[in-house]
Structure formats: structure tokens, C-alpha cells
Design an enzyme around this catalytic site. Structure first.
Site, mmCIF file in Angstrom:
data_model
loop_
_atom_site.group_PDB
_atom_site.id
_atom_site.type_symbol
_atom_site.label_atom_id
_atom_site.label_comp_id
_atom_site.label_asym_id
_atom_site.label_seq_id
_atom_site.Cartn_x
_atom_site.Cartn_y
_atom_site.Cartn_z
ATOM 1 N N GLY A 130 0.817 -1.206 0.000
ATOM 2 C CA GLY A 130 0.000 0.000 0.000
ATOM 3 C C GLY A 130 0.850 1.254 0.000
ATOM 4 O O GLY A 130 1.069 1.873 1.046
ATOM 5 N N SER A 132 0.932 3.616 -3.342
ATOM 6 C CA SER A 132 0.306 4.626 -4.202
ATOM 7 C C SER A 132 -1.081 5.040 -3.713
ATOM 8 O O SER A 132 -1.826 4.237 -3.155
ATOM 9 C CB SER A 132 0.165 4.075 -5.618
ATOM 10 N N GLU A 247 13.204 -5.304 -4.236
ATOM 11 C CA GLU A 247 12.061 -5.279 -5.118
ATOM 12 C C GLU A 247 12.458 -5.012 -6.562
ATOM 13 O O GLU A 247 11.754 -5.381 -7.482
ATOM 14 C CB GLU A 247 11.118 -4.173 -4.629
ATOM 15 N N GLU A 365 11.250 6.972 -15.649
ATOM 16 C CA GLU A 365 11.851 8.285 -15.407
ATOM 17 C C GLU A 365 12.359 8.405 -13.969
ATOM 18 O O GLU A 365 13.428 8.960 -13.725
ATOM 19 C CB GLU A 365 10.828 9.397 -15.694
HETATM 20 C C1 LIG Z 1 0.372 -2.978 -13.060
HETATM 21 C C2 LIG Z 1 0.643 -2.042 -11.921
HETATM 22 C C3 LIG Z 1 0.687 -2.551 -10.636
HETATM 23 C C4 LIG Z 1 0.901 -1.686 -9.556
HETATM 24 N N1 LIG Z 1 0.888 -2.205 -8.291
HETATM 25 C C5 LIG Z 1 1.024 -1.379 -7.221
HETATM 26 C C6 LIG Z 1 0.918 -1.863 -5.899
HETATM 27 O O1 LIG Z 1 0.734 -3.058 -5.682
HETATM 28 N N2 LIG Z 1 1.013 -1.000 -4.871
HETATM 29 C C7 LIG Z 1 1.242 0.340 -5.073
HETATM 30 O O2 LIG Z 1 1.355 1.074 -4.099
HETATM 31 N N3 LIG Z 1 1.340 0.838 -6.322
HETATM 32 C C8 LIG Z 1 1.226 0.026 -7.402
HETATM 33 N N4 LIG Z 1 1.305 0.534 -8.689
HETATM 34 C C9 LIG Z 1 1.438 1.966 -8.865
HETATM 35 C C10 LIG Z 1 2.799 2.423 -9.363
HETATM 36 O O3 LIG Z 1 3.721 2.383 -8.326
HETATM 37 C C11 LIG Z 1 2.589 3.837 -9.939
HETATM 38 O O4 LIG Z 1 1.875 3.691 -11.134
HETATM 39 C C12 LIG Z 1 3.881 4.560 -10.205
HETATM 40 O O5 LIG Z 1 4.556 4.851 -9.006
HETATM 41 C C13 LIG Z 1 3.619 5.869 -10.990
HETATM 42 O O6 LIG Z 1 2.621 6.645 -10.416
HETATM 43 P P1 LIG Z 1 1.399 7.211 -11.304
HETATM 44 O O7 LIG Z 1 0.820 6.052 -12.009
HETATM 45 O O8 LIG Z 1 0.560 8.002 -10.406
HETATM 46 O O9 LIG Z 1 2.075 8.114 -12.402
HETATM 47 P P2 LIG Z 1 2.615 9.617 -12.225
HETATM 48 O O10 LIG Z 1 3.496 9.699 -11.047
HETATM 49 O O11 LIG Z 1 1.485 10.562 -12.316
HETATM 50 O O12 LIG Z 1 3.516 9.742 -13.518
HETATM 51 C C14 LIG Z 1 3.012 9.810 -14.852
HETATM 52 C C15 LIG Z 1 4.204 9.984 -15.788
HETATM 53 O O13 LIG Z 1 4.916 11.172 -15.441
HETATM 54 C C16 LIG Z 1 6.259 10.878 -15.148
HETATM 55 N N5 LIG Z 1 6.763 11.693 -14.052
HETATM 56 C C17 LIG Z 1 6.238 11.884 -12.825
HETATM 57 N N6 LIG Z 1 7.006 12.661 -12.070
HETATM 58 C C18 LIG Z 1 8.088 12.968 -12.816
HETATM 59 C C19 LIG Z 1 9.272 13.705 -12.590
HETATM 60 N N7 LIG Z 1 9.531 14.296 -11.412
HETATM 61 N N8 LIG Z 1 10.152 13.794 -13.592
HETATM 62 C C20 LIG Z 1 9.920 13.195 -14.788
HETATM 63 N N9 LIG Z 1 8.832 12.472 -15.059
HETATM 64 C C21 LIG Z 1 7.933 12.344 -14.083
HETATM 65 C C22 LIG Z 1 6.258 9.416 -14.750
HETATM 66 O O14 LIG Z 1 7.542 8.812 -14.933
HETATM 67 C C23 LIG Z 1 5.214 8.851 -15.671
HETATM 68 O O15 LIG Z 1 5.782 8.582 -16.915
HETATM 69 C C24 LIG Z 1 1.101 -0.307 -9.770
HETATM 70 C C25 LIG Z 1 1.085 0.183 -11.085
HETATM 71 C C26 LIG Z 1 0.866 -0.659 -12.141
HETATM 72 C C27 LIG Z 1 0.830 -0.096 -13.521
#
Ligand SMILES: Cc1cc2nc3c(=O)[nH]c(=O)nc-3n(C[C@H](O)[C@H](O)[C@H](O)COP(=O)(O)OP(=O)(O)OC[C@H]3O[C@@H](n4cnc5c(N)ncnc54)[C@H](O)[C@@H]3O)c2cc1C
Lengths: 378, 241
Positions: A130, A132, A247, A365
């Protein structure tokens, strides 16, 4: 400069026998469907997990006192790479065995350890991560889900999202704010939340392939005992990020598309042509290299080092590799021909899931930013 | 790293750094001979240094790192094999590529931290950081591939590993040289600045003893002939005790 201190990995003497055992088990109880073998570490099969538990293949490195088997880290590495290469359905226990169990053993109080660790090793307790939240993705330090003290215990309110396997898990290790008004990395703690606690609601999120693997998890005045605190109050950020080397560098970071590579080899042996030969050669060389890199990180972890930079590089290269395979196969193979059905099905499935490879566990990224900092930039 | 190997590295590193790209056999070979380097791979009982293949990796990598003007790997391989065996030389070039990539990366990172534009070091710009991170991954892959091949040579049959390692290192040359030059701007395109000693050799080594097409085809044919079901068991059997 040497960014990746390479060294000879000493594979354990028990490796050949261990591989035989895992292969036999997978041959008998593994997944038969080729498509479901792809990205198999997100495919839950609780029965299969229990079989692994019985066979002593979960909690392999943990103390016997807590249901573990006191095998070496590299022996565990051998077992998990076998399972992944064979596309075995290891999704149910994957997170618990990889990180929740070790974290509990390292930081958990006796009550938490007794309650969860032996059950994980039996393949009976599964865990989810937990981190995100709707407002906290890459910027994880902005988490808002909060727990406040209530007598001896805690009351938890808020929401997590994208939680893989929450619907099959028995507990979550959640990163939450335990100090009201704290900001960023400060005031965060890790709590162990049993998923059947009143006030915890799991709602499925269907992904673009039509599958239900991740979820939203809501906490509405969830009451937890004081013992739910994992480790030290206020140290949640440090604790949660210390797990990341575990991880990020495992064989699951490059093997998600292995089944497609193997189908490509099968195809290429029937339809011989130099271009396919070259593609197979290139992908084989990359798999060979990534395996050495990933195992080398495992060897360093086994010695108690924290090869964080190396681990992060394995994730970036590995994800790019498993993501590129379906694209390269699609570009090289004519899917019009009817004898390609399996190859085509696996390829199209992986084309669809592969965008997630460079998102889960930290985006490309963010990962590259960590590498850059490791290089001394910033 | 074992102590003897660390001593070897500590001996060779400053010497190669001092001799550098301008070294010639006529002028400097005797310095290498004093350390016994041309006899690196000749067994001790035949009057050689008696090094193993990881020692060879250590020395060849440093030759690449310092863009040493003398082809010490070729000399060492010739003395050991009585000719320039294609496979061993492909391994040697892999090690040199690994070293030269690390050196070009070090130059690039240092330059990015030092050179200022828009009022701050280039290394503060995320686009530059991300390119260099990608470069670092490629350099790491080439180094690990060289190590994997060296280990296989010490075990015996290393045909598969050398093919895979040279191919992987060749591929890393593309990203590495591209990013190194991009980050350096015009200064990196001059004869005066050190980068070209590394990048021009990297381009040469990529072609020597098997280019990408050559090794990928050989490796691919081998994997396909063994069959899909043998791929993973063979891969693991090659490293298992
Ligand atoms: C299949 C799958 C399983 C997952 N399982 C889990 C889970 O079990 N538990 C959990 O907690 N989370 C989980 N996640 C969530 C995952 O950790 C997040 O998707 C990830 O951390 C990115 O967050 P976001 O999706 O909100 O994208 P955002 O953070 O909104 O980013 C969107 C885009 O912008 C880019 N970006 C953001 N900030 C910057 C920056 N400072 N500089 C440059 N580029 C940037 C990112 O690289 C990305 O390309 C899962 C995700 C997926 C797809």
C-alpha cells in the site's frame, strides 16, 4: 568509474537438484496456457502457492523458527528464476515472499512475526503493497492516508490505489502518515493492516487487457491494535525505501516476456530466416546478460551489502528488455499465417500489458533519476 | 576481488594511465614487459604470469579504459594461443569496450557537473540526467557481459558466452558513444579533448572480431538449433556447478 562492480557469482552446489525439483513441480501443477504464462508473477493461484509452501519453496531463507527453511539467498534466487522462466502462477504469494515476509522478520514485533511469517511460508497468507494513492504516484512522499493514535491502538482513514492483489491478500503493509500536520518524508510510518478488518473495502480496477489484478482500497475508521505498527514510528519512509533493492532487481524484472521469446524460438526453428536468427541471437544475449546482472545483485544482497544503484540499473534494463520483446516480435513475424496462433496470442497479450512494466515498482523516469543521482549528478 | 587481482589492477592502472593513447610498442613496450603483461596468459611453469581469464579481463578492461595505444590484449592472446584466436580476441575487445565505456561515462559525468549553461551545471537538467543514466546502464551491461565471458573461459567452453558478450558490448557502444558526444557538445568533437581517444576506438572495436550481425546470427542459429525447450535449461546449466 565503475558503475556496476561486477563479480563472479558463486552458484550454490545445490542448484542443479533444486532446479530439477522446481521443474518437476511446475510440470505437474504449473500453468498450461501459454498466454497465462506471460507476466506470471501477477497471476494468483493460491493452490499452487500452497504446493510451493509444502515443498519448502517459500520463505526459503527465513529462520526455521518462523517456518522458513534457512537456505541461502542464492538458493532462493535459483528457485524463483526457475518458477518465472517456466511462467508458473506465482502471483498470490509473490509480494509476501519477496518483501513483506523479510520486512516483517527484520522490523516486526513478535506478535506480527508469529501471526504472519509462518503462514506466508506455508503459502497460506498473501500480502499487498500500500504505497500509491490517487494523489501520490511517483511523488510518494505526498501520501495522505493517515492513522491517528487512539488509546493503545490506531484509527486509519484514507485510500490506496493500484494495489496489486489486494483482493486475494490477507494483509497490506501500508505507508501512512502517523504524525498529523507532518510533511513529505517526515511523520510517515508503516502499518500492517489485515484485509478483513472492519472498515477496509477493496474495489476492483479492471486493466486494459480486461483482467482484474489491481484495486482501490478504502480505509474508513479502521481500528488497529498498537502492535500493527511495523518498525519505528516516523521511520516509514526509510523503511519503505530500504526494501527497494529487493524489489527492483529480481528476475521478475526481465523475465515477464520470456514465454514469448521461447515461442519466437519455436517459430524460428520452423520458419528459418536470417533475420529471425539475428533477432533470437540478440534477445538471447540480452537475457544472458540480464541474468548475470540480476544474480550479481542477489549475491551482493546476500552478503548484506546494499547495491542500490546496481539494483536500479537492473530494473531499467530489464524492463526495457521485457517491454521491447513483443514489439520486436510483432515487427518481425507475419501474424497473417494460421500456424502462428500461439505466438500471436502471447504477443498481443504482452503488447497490451507491457506498458505497465516500466510503471510498476517505480517508473522509468523515476528509476533513471535515481541512477543519475547514484552517478553523482544533481 | 582477490588480493592478487587487486594488486594487478593497482600496478597496471597507473601505468596505462601514464602511457595512454600515445603509447607505441617501439617506445613503451619494455615498460609493459617489465610487469610481465605480454606473458599475462602464459602459464607460470612456462615462464609466464599465469593469469586466469578474470585477470585478463582486469588488464584488458584497463587498456580500454585508458585507450592504451599498444594493443596489449592482442600481444597477450598471441603469446598464449600462438595466434590471434578469433574467440579470445572477441573476448578481449569486449573487455576493452567495457573499460572504454566506463571511461567515457566518467568523462561525461564530470563534464556535466562542471559545464554551466543557463546558470547551472548541465547535470542539473533532467534530460541530460536521463541520457546519462541510460548510458550508465549500457556500460554496466557491457561490464557484466565481459565478466560473464571471463568466468565461462575459466570454466572451459565459452563459445556461447563470448558470442553473447561481444554482441552485448557492441550494442552498448551505440548508446554510449552517442550520449557521450551529445553531453560534451562541441568540445567533445575536437582533437584536443580526450573523448575521441575512447569513442573512435569504441567504433573500431565494435567491428573487430565480429560485428553485431555476425554474432547475433551465430548465437541465434545456435539457440534455434538447440530448440526452445532447451534454452533455459542450457542457460542455467552453463553456470551451475
Ligand atoms: C500494473 C501495476 C501494478 C501496480 N501495483 C502497485 C501496488 O501493488 N502498490 C502500489 O502502491 N502501487 C502500485 N502501482 C502503482 C505504481 O507504483 C505507480 O503507477 C507509479 O509509481 C507511478 O505513479 P502514477 O501512475 O501516479 O504516475 P505519475 O506519477 O502521475 O507519472 C506519470 C508519468 O509522469 C512521469 N513523471 C512523474 N514525475 C516525474 C518527474 N519528477 N520527472 C519526470 N517524469 C515524471 C512518470 O515517470 C510517468 O511517466 C502499480 C502500477 C501498475 C501499472
Amino acid at each position: 568509474m565503475q558503475t556496476f562492480v561486477t563479480e563472479a557469482v558463486d552458484w550454490p552446489d545445490t542448484a542443479p537438484a533444486l532446479r530439477e525439483r522446481v521443474r518437476a513441480l511446475v510440470a505437474e501443477h504449473g500453468e498450461r496456457d501459454q498466454v497465462r504464462r506471460a507476466n506470471s508473477w501477477t497471476k494468483p493461484d493460491p493452490q499452487f502457492s500452497r504446493k510451493l509452501g509444502k515443498a519448502g519453496l517459500l520463505g526459503m531463507t527465513w529462520p526455521k523458527e518462523y517456518g522458513g527453511h534457512e537456505r541461502s539467498q542464492l538458493e532462493r534466487y535459483v528457485a524463483i528464476e526457475e518458477l518465472l522462466a517456466a511462467g508458473a502462477p506465482v502471483g498470490a504469494h509473490w509480494i509476501a515472499d519477496r518483501q513483506s515476509g523479510p520486512l516483517l522478520l527484520r522490523l516486526g514485533n513478535e506478535e506480527l512475526k508469529r501471526r504472519w511469517v509462518p503462514a506466508i511460508a506455508r503459502g497460506e497468507a498473501f500480502a499487498c503493497i500500500g504505497l500509491s494513492e490517487p494523489g501520490s504516484g511517483s511523488d510518494l512522499a505526498s501520501v495522505r492516508t493517515a492513522a491517528r493514535r487512539d488509546g493503545d491502538g490506531w484509527v486509519l482513514d484514507g485510500q490506496k490505489v493500484w494495489t496489486t492483489g489486494a483482493h486475494v491478500s490477507h494483509f497490506m503493509i501500508a505507508l501512512v502518515r502517523t504524525e498529523a500536520g507532518s510533511e513529505r518524508q517526515k511523520g510517515l510510518s508503516q502499518l500492517v493492516v489485515p484485509m478483513d478488518t472492519p472498515g477496509v473495502t477493496v474495489k476492483p480496477i479492471v486493466d486494459l487487457t480486461g483482467a482484474h489484478e489491481f484495486n482501490e482500497v478504502f480505509f474508513d475508521q479502521v481500528r488497529l491494535p498498537g502492535s500493527a505498527l511495523l518498525g519505528t514510528e516516523g521511520e516509514g519512509w526509510k523503511q519503505a525505501t530500504a526494501e527497494l533493492s529487493l524489489e527492483r532487481s529480481g528476475p521478475e524484472r526481465y523475465l515477464s516476456s520470456m514465454v514469448l521469446f521461447l515461442e519466437l524460438v519455436r517459430h524460428a526453428s520452423v520458419h528459418r530466416n536470417p533475420e529471425l536468427d539475428m533477432l533470437v541471437g540478440r534477445l538471447a544475449a540480452e537475457a544472458w546478460t540480464l541474468r548475470l546482472m540480476s544474480a550479481s545483485v542477489a549475491a551482493k544482497l546476500a552478503r548484506g551489502e546494499d547495491p542500490a544503484l546496481e539494483a536500479t540499473m537492473v530494473k531499467d534494463l530489464g524492463n526495457s528488455y521485457e517491454q521491447a520483446i513483443p514489439q520486436l516480435v510483432q515487427a518481425a513475424v507475419d501474424f497473417g499465417s494460421p500456424d502462428n496462433e500461439v505466438l500471436r496470442a502471447v504477443c498481443f497479450y504482452l503488447l497490451q500489458v507491457s506498458p505497465s512494466f516500466s510503471l510498476r515498482g517505480g517508473t522509468r523516469e523515476i528509476v533513471k533519476g535515481i541512477i543519475a543521482r547514484g552517478l553523482g549528478l544533481r | 576481488m582477490s588480493d592478487t587481482r587487486r594488486m594487478l589492477a593497482e600496478m597496471v592502472d597507473p601505468l596505462f594511465a601514464e602511457l595512454g593513447p600515445d603509447a607505441t610498442e617501439a617506445k613503451d613496450l619494455s615498460r609493459l614487459e617489465q610487469l610481465g603483461l605480454p606473458l599475462l596468459l602464459v602459464p607460470e611453469d612456462e615462464g609466464g604470469f599465469g593469469g586466469d581469464w578474470i585477470d585478463a579481463l582486469t588488464v584488458f578492461r584497463l587498456a580500454g579504459y585508458h585507450a592504451l595505444g599498444i594493443d596489449i590484449p592482442a600481444l597477450a592472446v598471441e603469446r598464449a594461443d600462438g595466434g590471434q584466436c578469433e574467440q579470445t580476441m572477441a573476448f578481449a575487445r569486449t573487455c576493452q569496450i567495457a573499460g572504454a565505456l566506463d571511461a567515457a561515462l566518467a568523462l561525461s559525468v564530470a563534464y556535466a557537473n562542471e559545464r554551466q549553461q543557463f546558470g547551472r551545471p548541465l547535470g542539473k537538467f533532467q534530460a541530460v540526467q536521463q541520457s546519462l543514466a541510460g548510458f550508465a546502464c549500457e556500460a554496466a551491461a557491457a561490464n557484466c557481459a565481459a565478466m560473464g565471458a571471463a568466468q565461462a573461459l575459466d570454466r572451459g567452453d565459452a563459445g556461447f558466452e563470448i558470442a553473447a558478450a561481444k554482441l552485448r558490448a557492441n550494442r552498448a557502444v551505440e548508446v554510449g558513444t552517442t550520449v557521450a558526444h551529445q553531453v560534451h557538445g562541441a568540445i567533445g568533437f575536437t582533437q584536443e579533448y580526450a573523448l575521441h581517444h575512447l569513442t573512435r576506438r569504441l567504433w573500431q572495436w565494435r567491428s573487430e572480431y565480429g560485428n553485431d550481425a555476425y554474432w547475433s546470427r551465430r548465437l541465434g542459429e545456435h539457440v534455434i538449433e538447440d530448440g526452445a525447450d532447451a534454452f533455459w535449461p542450457n542457460l542455467t546449466a552453463r553456470t551451475d556447478p
